[in-house]
Design a protein around this motif. Structure first.
Motif, PDB file in Angstrom:
ATOM      1  N   LEU A  12       0.836  -1.205   0.000  1.00  0.00           N
ATOM      2  CA  LEU A  12       0.000   0.000   0.000  1.00  0.00           C
ATOM      3  C   LEU A  12       0.873   1.259   0.000  1.00  0.00           C
ATOM      4  N   ALA A  13       1.890   1.264   0.858  1.00  0.00           N
ATOM      5  CA  ALA A  13       2.807   2.411   0.935  1.00  0.00           C
ATOM      6  C   ALA A  13       3.508   2.612  -0.412  1.00  0.00           C
ATOM      7  N   ASN A  14       3.897   1.514  -1.047  1.00  0.00           N
ATOM      8  CA  ASN A  14       4.538   1.616  -2.362  1.00  0.00           C
ATOM      9  C   ASN A  14       3.583   2.172  -3.408  1.00  0.00           C
ATOM     10  N   LEU A  15       2.321   1.793  -3.329  1.00  0.00           N
ATOM     11  CA  LEU A  15       1.335   2.337  -4.272  1.00  0.00           C
ATOM     12  C   LEU A  15       1.157   3.845  -4.063  1.00  0.00           C
ATOM     13  N   GLY A  16       1.238   4.285  -2.804  1.00  0.00           N
ATOM     14  CA  GLY A  16       1.155   5.719  -2.521  1.00  0.00           C
ATOM     15  C   GLY A  16       2.321   6.468  -3.158  1.00  0.00           C
ATOM     16  N   ALA A  75       7.568   5.975   5.632  1.00  0.00           N
ATOM     17  CA  ALA A  75       8.309   5.156   6.599  1.00  0.00           C
ATOM     18  C   ALA A  75       8.323   3.679   6.177  1.00  0.00           C
ATOM     19  N   SER A  76       7.308   3.252   5.405  1.00  0.00           N
ATOM     20  CA  SER A  76       7.189   1.822   5.069  1.00  0.00           C
ATOM     21  C   SER A  76       7.556   1.482   3.632  1.00  0.00           C
ATOM     22  N   ALA A  77       7.498   2.463   2.736  1.00  0.00           N
ATOM     23  CA  ALA A  77       7.683   2.169   1.305  1.00  0.00           C
ATOM     24  C   ALA A  77       9.097   1.686   1.001  1.00  0.00           C
ATOM     25  N   THR A  78       9.198   0.817   0.017  1.00  0.00           N
ATOM     26  CA  THR A  78      10.507   0.381  -0.467  1.00  0.00           C
ATOM     27  C   THR A  78      10.834   1.030  -1.817  1.00  0.00           C
ATOM     28  N   LEU A  79       9.843   1.625  -2.478  1.00  0.00           N
ATOM     29  CA  LEU A  79      10.106   2.388  -3.708  1.00  0.00           C
ATOM     30  C   LEU A  79      10.614   3.770  -3.301  1.00  0.00           C
ATOM     31  N   SER A  80      11.451   4.359  -4.154  1.00  0.00           N
ATOM     32  CA  SER A  80      11.963   5.687  -3.820  1.00  0.00           C
ATOM     33  C   SER A  80      11.318   6.757  -4.694  1.00  0.00           C
ATOM     34  N   GLU A  81      11.249   7.970  -4.159  1.00  0.00           N
ATOM     35  CA  GLU A  81      10.659   9.087  -4.888  1.00  0.00           C
ATOM     36  C   GLU A  81      11.686   9.726  -5.810  1.00  0.00           C
ATOM     37  N   LEU A  82      11.194  10.659  -6.633  1.00  0.00           N
ATOM     38  CA  LEU A  82      12.065  11.383  -7.553  1.00  0.00           C
ATOM     39  C   LEU A  82      11.957  12.883  -7.282  1.00  0.00           C
ATOM     40  N   PRO A  83      13.039  13.629  -7.540  1.00  0.00           N
ATOM     41  CA  PRO A  83      12.916  15.087  -7.465  1.00  0.00           C
ATOM     42  C   PRO A  83      12.099  15.585  -8.656  1.00  0.00           C
ATOM     43  N   SER A  84      11.611  16.815  -8.588  1.00  0.00           N
ATOM     44  CA  SER A  84      10.867  17.401  -9.702  1.00  0.00           C
ATOM     45  C   SER A  84      11.848  18.017 -10.689  1.00  0.00           C
ATOM     46  N   LYS A  85      12.126  17.261 -11.758  1.00  0.00           N
ATOM     47  CA  LYS A  85      13.023  17.794 -12.793  1.00  0.00           C
ATOM     48  C   LYS A  85      12.672  17.156 -14.129  1.00  0.00           C
TER      49      LYS A  85
END
Ligand SMILES: [Fe+2]
Length: 145
Positions: A12-16, A75-85
């Motif tokens: 669920l956290a990864n989907l978020g 805190a739970s996700a294993t996917l990482s976010e990206l900067p806005s570029k």
């Protein structure tokens, strides 16, 4: 059941994260394939949003509480976010492919856990996601070819 629910909350956290990340790419994609990728990414984040709701409601159906804040997702996700570029088309496809492969792997792991727990509803939910990720990953490979 606890193991299944824990894994579902990570999923669920990864989907978020995926939902926001696909929006990020939809906004920041640049290059020759802008129009097709911009539209496809919208399709992808719509599905991620629907999956988010399905998974949260599955957790509730099982008698547990879903994570429900961005803080808890991060805190739970294993996917990482990206900067806005700005991101070029080929890189967008590679990023989405990487994350969809991670979601596919996790879907398979949860399906196995749910089978062991005799939780057929979660097995069915994951089976649907697996088929869709497999098909989309084929399409992404075909797009890159
Ligand atoms: Fe849009």
């Amino acid at each position: 059941m606890q193991g299944v629910v824990k894994a579902l909350n990570t999923y669920l956290a990864n989907l978020g994260v995926l939902d926001i990340k696909l929006h990020n790419l939809h906004w920041n994609v640049e290059g020759q394939n802008f129009f097709s990728l911009h539209a496809k990414l919208e399709e992808f984040y719509d599905l991620a949003g629907e999956d988010l709701d399905e998974v949260a409601e599955r957790i509730l159906t099982l008698g547990y509480r879903p994570l429900a804040s961005l803080k808890d997702f991060m805190a739970s996700a294993t996917l990482s976010e990206l900067p806005s570029k700005a991101v070029k088309g080929p890189e967008v496809v590679d990023i989405v492919e990487g994350d969809f492969n991670a979601m596919l792997k996790q879907s398979r792991e949860i399906l196995t856990l749910a089978e062991e727990a005799k939780d057929q509803g979660t097995v069915d939910l994951m089976a649907g996601f697996i088929g869709r990720y497999e098909k989309t990953l084929w399409m992404l490979r075909a797009y890159k070819a």
